[in-house]
Design an enzyme around this catalytic site. Structure first.
Site, short mmCIF file in Angstrom:
data_model
loop_
_atom_site.label_atom_id
_atom_site.label_comp_id
_atom_site.label_asym_id
_atom_site.label_seq_id
_atom_site.Cartn_x
_atom_site.Cartn_y
_atom_site.Cartn_z
N ARG A 124 -0.73 30.78 -24.28
CA ARG A 124 -1.50 32.00 -24.28
C ARG A 124 -2.57 31.98 -25.37
O ARG A 124 -3.66 32.52 -25.21
CB ARG A 124 -0.56 33.19 -24.49
N TYR A 125 -2.25 31.43 -26.50
CA TYR A 125 -3.17 31.40 -27.63
C TYR A 125 -3.80 30.00 -27.72
O TYR A 125 -3.23 29.03 -27.24
CB TYR A 125 -2.40 31.70 -28.92
N ARG A 128 -1.46 27.24 -30.05
CA ARG A 128 0.00 27.19 -30.11
C ARG A 128 0.61 27.55 -28.76
O ARG A 128 0.05 28.33 -28.00
CB ARG A 128 0.54 28.09 -31.22
N CYS A 137 22.39 31.52 -24.71
CA CYS A 137 22.38 32.15 -26.03
C CYS A 137 23.81 32.40 -26.46
O CYS A 137 24.71 32.46 -25.63
CB CYS A 137 21.65 33.49 -26.00
N CYS A 141 21.33 39.71 -25.45
CA CYS A 141 20.83 41.00 -25.88
C CYS A 141 20.36 41.77 -24.65
O CYS A 141 19.61 41.23 -23.84
CB CYS A 141 19.69 40.81 -26.87
N CYS A 144 16.62 41.84 -23.81
CA CYS A 144 15.89 40.57 -23.93
C CYS A 144 14.68 40.51 -23.01
O CYS A 144 14.75 40.82 -21.83
CB CYS A 144 16.83 39.41 -23.62
N ARG A 146 13.38 37.91 -21.95
CA ARG A 146 13.56 36.85 -20.96
C ARG A 146 14.87 37.01 -20.19
O ARG A 146 15.50 36.03 -19.81
CB ARG A 146 13.48 35.48 -21.63
N ASP A 303 9.58 45.59 -25.08
CA ASP A 303 8.79 45.34 -23.88
C ASP A 303 9.31 46.16 -22.70
O ASP A 303 10.45 46.60 -22.69
CB ASP A 303 8.84 43.85 -23.51
N ASP A 340 3.39 43.65 -27.54
CA ASP A 340 2.98 42.53 -26.71
C ASP A 340 2.31 43.13 -25.48
O ASP A 340 2.94 43.88 -24.73
CB ASP A 340 4.21 41.69 -26.33
N LYS A 347 0.13 39.49 -28.61
CA LYS A 347 0.60 40.49 -29.56
C LYS A 347 -0.56 41.27 -30.15
O LYS A 347 -1.50 40.67 -30.65
CB LYS A 347 1.38 39.80 -30.68
C1 LIG Z 1 4.62 35.19 -29.93
C2 LIG Z 1 4.03 34.08 -29.23
C3 LIG Z 1 3.42 33.03 -29.94
C4 LIG Z 1 3.36 32.99 -31.45
O1 LIG Z 1 2.57 34.00 -31.96
P1 LIG Z 1 2.37 34.12 -33.54
O2 LIG Z 1 1.60 35.37 -33.71
O3 LIG Z 1 1.60 32.90 -33.96
O4 LIG Z 1 3.72 34.15 -34.17
C5 LIG Z 1 2.86 32.02 -29.21
N1 LIG Z 1 2.88 32.00 -27.86
C6 LIG Z 1 3.45 33.01 -27.16
C7 LIG Z 1 3.41 32.97 -25.68
C8 LIG Z 1 4.05 34.07 -27.82
O5 LIG Z 1 4.64 35.05 -27.12
S1 SF4 Z 2 16.79 38.18 -27.44
FE1 SF4 Z 2 17.13 37.04 -25.52
S2 SF4 Z 2 16.71 34.91 -26.07
FE2 SF4 Z 2 17.03 36.01 -27.99
S3 SF4 Z 2 19.23 35.77 -28.45
FE3 SF4 Z 2 18.97 37.69 -27.36
S4 SF4 Z 2 19.36 37.15 -25.20
FE4 SF4 Z 2 18.91 35.25 -26.29
#
Ligand SMILES: *Cc1c(COP(=O)(O)O)cnc(C)c1O
Ligand code: SF4
Length: 486
Positions: A124-125, A128, A137, A141, A144, A146, A303, A340, A347
């Site tokens: 996305r960025y 990174r 996990c 959570c 979560c 995901r 989210d 987000d 973010k």
């Molecule tokens: C959070 C996130 C990052 C890292 O973001 P930082 O602001 O550098 O910590 C990178 N890629 C994705 C898809 C993210 O959700």
């Molecule tokens: S937030 Fe999601 S990925 Fe992170 S520990 Fe909890 S269940 Fe696992």
């Protein structure tokens, strides 16, 4: 919320290892594989410790068909068995609300799959990428982001290899966030095989791991793991503590080990209704993290994830929390509150408004501090400033002059907001877009005298009466003119 400031184990509370697992040996308890194997994954297992109301049983069972449960014995031991709304339990146990909101929200609220060049990578960025290498996990959570991947099979090795290949052939990627699931639920060897492939990529500078294991399964952070991780520096770990009661001696020991292996630790919390959505809880969490040498990094707005509606707070809550931290505790302990952006915007930091006015014509800025006091600051203007244009605190002492008295609003008029005070406006006037709706809590009578200052005559100019009041060598008229300059 009194309970949030109480240490994890107190005599009157039914909690702790002694309450839930009196027969487990020290060796078993300290063995992360024992902890992992004995996770509670079925409602029947949880019920043995914490009875579930009969009326809710079917609903909760239904929830588990959608999103699995996982609670380590260690994490369960942090739960207060006497508190049905326990903030630790709420993070991991299905409740009726999760059933009620099961269709509210989205599977992939951040569009992680839309921005995915190969399965498992979100790019996305610019520099990174996020790399999801596991969907297992130690605890699951309920909020979560995901949730969607948490009921899939293990990530195949070939998929991980393809993720590594993508990074290798994308030179602008210099930072990878290795996440999941939880990467630290892998055995040390398997994790090393992935990290070593990443480290072999010349342009990849930073490896970050996102893990909740120091919170949910601190026994996993053993010497063998730390020695392995230390071979792949620069390596950073982001942990995920949400509540001060998670800051146990075991968690502190895990973080200490990681720190001693040279790994900087940062914390990412999620702001969760009924868990940590108040200032005292967040203060205790952030200052407690500092004692463990973990720096609060992000506070996430929850989210819009399917089945997590009951955790979401209004955006104003996050702003209120940050406002309750900034200035009140060490600046190092204040995380950045982020939302987000839905669909993949990344973010977005959201902050309380401290810059109340920015008059670019006159290079004049009005600032609000953490105590809600106002200050005038002048930017460089390239010219000599007249003596009257002083920077400093913006205040009008409560000296009553006849004009002030006669123009004072009725006693029951609303107090002016900080923005209104900065504008020198009458309290009843609608505040500008930068207002956070706060009122003047410092007990000064600024609003009253400002209101008087701001009376407008037939010519549209402020009506200013004679006053003997003089401040720092310049007259009341000058101060009123200054206040009106903006
Ligand atoms: C959070 C996130 C990052 C890292 O973001 P930082 O602001 O550098 O910590 C990178 N890629 C994705 C898809 C993210 O959700
Ligand atoms: S937030 Fe999601 S990925 Fe992170 S520990 Fe909890 S269940 Fe696992």
């Amino acid at each position: 919320m009194e309970r949030t400031l109480v240490p994890p184990v107190v005599a009157t509370r039914r909690s702790g290892r002694a309450h839930y697992y009196p027969d487990v040996t020290d060796a078993q308890w300290a063995d992360w594989k024992w902890q992992f194997r004995h996770r509670l994954t079925k409602l029947e297992e949880l019920e043995k410790f914490l009875p579930i109301p009969a009326a809710e049983r079917a609903l909760r069972a239904d929830v588990l068909r959608d999103f699995r449960m996982g609670i380590t014995p260690y994490y369960l031991s942090l739960v207060d068995a006497d508190d049905p709304a326990d903030p630790i339990l709420r993070q991991v146990a299905p409740i009726a609300e999760e059933y009620l909101f099961r269709d509210v929200g989205e599977e992939d609220p951040l569009g992680e799959e839309r921005y995915s060049p190969v399965p498992g990578i979100t790019h996305r960025y610019p520099d990174r990428v996020l790399m999801v290498i596991s969907n297992s996990c130690a605890i699951y959570c309920r909020y979560c982001t995901r949730k969607r991947i948490m009921y899939e099979d293990a990530v195949p090795d070939v998929e991980i290899d393809r993720m590594v290949e993508y990074i290798a052939k994308t030179p602008r990627v210099r930072d990878v966030i290795v996440s999941g699931g939880d990467p630290l639920t892998y055995g040390t060897k398997k994790l090393e095989s992935i990290l070593s492939k990443l480290r072999a990529i010349p342009h990849l500078e930073i490896i970050r791991i996102g893990s909740r294991v120091p919170v949910s399964l601190p026994q996993r952070i053993d010497d063998e793991l730390c020695e392995m991780l230390a071979k792949y520096h620069p390596l950073w770990i982001n942990v995920h503590f949400n509540h001060p009661r998670e800051l146990t001696p075991d968690a502190a020991a895990a973080c200490d080990k990681l720190s001693r292996a040279g790994i900087p630790l940062n914390n990412q919390s999620v702001l969760l209704k009924g868990v940590n959505d108040d200032v005292p809880t967040m203060r205790a969490l952030c200052t407690g993290l500092m004692k463990m040498r973990v720096r609060p990094y992000y506070l996430y707005q929850c989210d819009q994830i399917r089945g997590a509606e009951h955790f979401r707070t209004p955006v104003s809550k996050g702003i209120e929390v940050i406002e309750g931290l900034r200035g009140h505790i060490s600046g190092l302990a204040v995380p950045t509150f982020v939302i987000d952006a839905p669909g993949g915007g990344g973010k977005v930091p959201v902050m309380p408004q401290y810059l109340l006015q920015h008059d670019t014509k006159n290079q004049r800025v009005v600032l609000r501090n953490f105590q809600d006091r106002l200050f005038v600051y002048h930017e460089p203007s390239g010219r000599a400033r007249p003596i009257g244009e002083r920077s400093g605190e913006l205040e009008v002492p409560a000296v009553a002059s006849p004009i002030v008295e006669s123009a004072a609003p009725a006693a029951n008029a609303p107090a002016p907001t900080a923005v209104e005070r900065a504008n020198g406006a009458a309290p009843a006037k609608a505040s500008s877009g930068t207002s956070n709706g706060k009122t003047n809590g410092n007990g000064k009578s600024n609003g009253r005298s400002r209101a008087a200052d701001q009376r407008v005559g037939a010519d549209g100019k402020p009506v200013v009466g004679k006053s003997r009041w003089v401040h720092r060598g310049h007259s009341r008229e000058e101060r009123v003119r200054k206040a009106n300059e903006t």
